[in-house]
Design an enzyme around this catalytic site. Structure first.
Site, PDB file in Angstrom:
ATOM      1  CB  SER A   1       5.253  -1.459  11.679  1.00 38.43           C
ATOM      2  OG  SER A   1       4.695  -0.176  11.888  1.00 38.43           O
TER       3      SER A   1
ATOM      4  N   GLY B   1       2.193   2.241  10.623  1.00 38.13           N
ATOM      5  CA  GLY B   1       3.040   3.420  10.457  1.00 38.13           C
ATOM      6  C   GLY B   1       3.732   3.861  11.727  1.00 38.13           C
TER       7      GLY B   1
ATOM      8  CD  GLU C   1      -3.468  -2.944   7.331  1.00 38.69           C
ATOM      9  OE1 GLU C   1      -2.313  -3.035   6.923  1.00 38.69           O
ATOM     10  OE2 GLU C   1      -4.223  -2.016   7.035  1.00 38.69           O
TER      11      GLU C   1
ATOM     12  CG  ASN D   1      -1.734   1.212   1.395  1.00 38.63           C
ATOM     13  OD1 ASN D   1      -1.859   1.998   0.458  1.00 38.63           O
ATOM     14  ND2 ASN D   1      -2.318   1.400   2.576  1.00 38.63           N
TER      15      ASN D   1
ATOM     16  CG  HIS E   1      -6.014   1.378   5.109  1.00 40.05           C
ATOM     17  ND1 HIS E   1      -5.598   2.339   5.998  1.00 40.05           N
ATOM     18  CD2 HIS E   1      -4.944   0.580   4.891  1.00 40.05           C
ATOM     19  CE1 HIS E   1      -4.314   2.136   6.290  1.00 40.05           C
ATOM     20  NE2 HIS E   1      -3.905   1.071   5.633  1.00 40.05           N
TER      21      HIS E   1
ATOM     22  CD  GLU F   1      -3.169   5.207   6.766  1.00 35.84           C
ATOM     23  OE1 GLU F   1      -3.145   5.363   5.530  1.00 35.84           O
ATOM     24  OE2 GLU F   1      -2.208   4.734   7.408  1.00 35.84           O
TER      25      GLU F   1
ATOM     26  CE  LYS G   1       0.150   3.386   4.862  1.00 34.03           C
ATOM     27  NZ  LYS G   1      -0.031   3.514   6.284  1.00 34.03           N
TER      28      LYS G   1
HETATM   29  C1  PEP Z   1      -0.811  -0.084   5.859  1.00 30.53           C
HETATM   30  O1  PEP Z   1      -0.840   1.012   5.335  1.00 30.53           O
HETATM   31  O2  PEP Z   1      -1.743  -0.863   5.645  1.00 30.53           O
HETATM   32  C2  PEP Z   1       0.332  -0.436   6.703  1.00 30.53           C
HETATM   33  C3  PEP Z   1       0.317  -1.593   7.314  1.00 30.53           C
HETATM   34  O3  PEP Z   1       1.345   0.469   6.814  1.00 30.53           O
HETATM   35  P1  PEP Z   1       2.779   0.243   7.554  1.00 30.53           P
HETATM   36  O4  PEP Z   1       3.339  -1.044   7.038  1.00 30.53           O
HETATM   37  O5  PEP Z   1       3.588   1.433   7.150  1.00 30.53           O
HETATM   38  O6  PEP Z   1       2.510   0.168   9.022  1.00 30.53           O
END
Ligand code: PEP
Length: 250
Positions: free
Chosen positions: A212, A173, A167, A9, A95, A97, A11
């Protein structure tokens, strides 16, 4: 489970130059990833470039968000039919976000999930708890409630053509990763919850971990019984780290 998925992703991170650099790196290294399907989720303006640069490869394309409506007066939105013109196979729905920054409700997430399947694309349904919810012991109830909203709207059989991404919001992040045991506990509960309405679909359902993930953490996470790959943010922006995560799929 055979055939993991490692999804990147991006983003809101890309430029024409960085897209070419990253995709060149992925194309050079993709042959080393034997046990995972690689999928990239670019921002919409780069879909045409990504489709062109990935033609002839096995790397798939997804979109980070989608409008549930077909067409019309939805200023700023992008339809599934538009995304399909650029060779897209997957759409992220729900997601964290989108849920947190754009107030997407469980009902809207379910509508996007249904529309994605109706367009013959595969939704990746993202679920996860906040730190506060985890500390209150609410993790499993939050995650199963998010999934139940989709079961209520789309039915258990819909998981024939869907992927779930667990997640934890506190791990996205932040550099904090759920331990393999914490992740496995939730993945197992997710599979059991889907199995309660759709046992066959649950058995083959791919459940990705996101939060992460790095090359250092991927191998142990992917070794867990109910973890079928990863949804990767930050570490998907460099070919080397994304490919190394892909190689962790055994
Ligand atoms: C994500 O955006 O779904 C994500 C898991 O980001 P990150 O790996 O940067 O934590």
């Amino acid at each position: 489970m055979a055939g993991m998925i490692v999804a990147g992703n991006w983003k809101m991170n890309a430029s024409k130059n960085t897209v070419t650099l990253l995709l060149n790196g992925l194309k050079q290294g993709e042959a080393k990833v034997a046990n995972a399907e690689l999928v990239v989720f670019p921002p919409f303006p780069y879909l045409a470039q990504v489709q062109m640069e990935l033609s002839g490869t096995n790397i798939r394309i997804g979109v980070q968000n989608i409008c549930a409506a077909d067409k019309g007066a939805y200023t700023g939105e992008v339809s599934l039919a538009m995304a399909k013109e650029f060779g897209v196979s997957y759409a992220l729905v729900g997601h964290s976000e989108r849920r947190a920054l754009y107030a997407e409700s469980d009902a809207q997430v379910a509508a996007k999930y249904i529309a994605t399947q109706a367009a013959q694309l595969t939704p990746i349904l993202c679920v996860g708890e906040t730190l506060e919810q985890r500390e209150k012991g609410l993790t499993l109830s939050v995650v199963t409630t998010q999934i139940q909203a989709v079961i209520d709207a789309a039915g258990g059989a819909s998981f024939t053509n869907a992927v779930i991404a667990y997640e934890p919001v506190w791990a996205i992040g932040t550099g904090l990763t759920a331990t393999p045991q914490q992740a496995q506990e939730v993945h197992q509960a997710i599979r059991a919850h889907v199995a309660s309405v759709a046992p066959q679909q649950a058995a083959s359902l791919k459940i990705l971990y996101g939060g992460s993930v790095t090359a250092a953490s991927a191998e142990e996470l992917f070794a867990q019984a109910d973890i079928d790959g990863g949804l990767v943010g930050g570490a998907s922006l460099q070919a080397e780290s994304f490919l190394a995560i892909g190689q962790s799929a055994k």
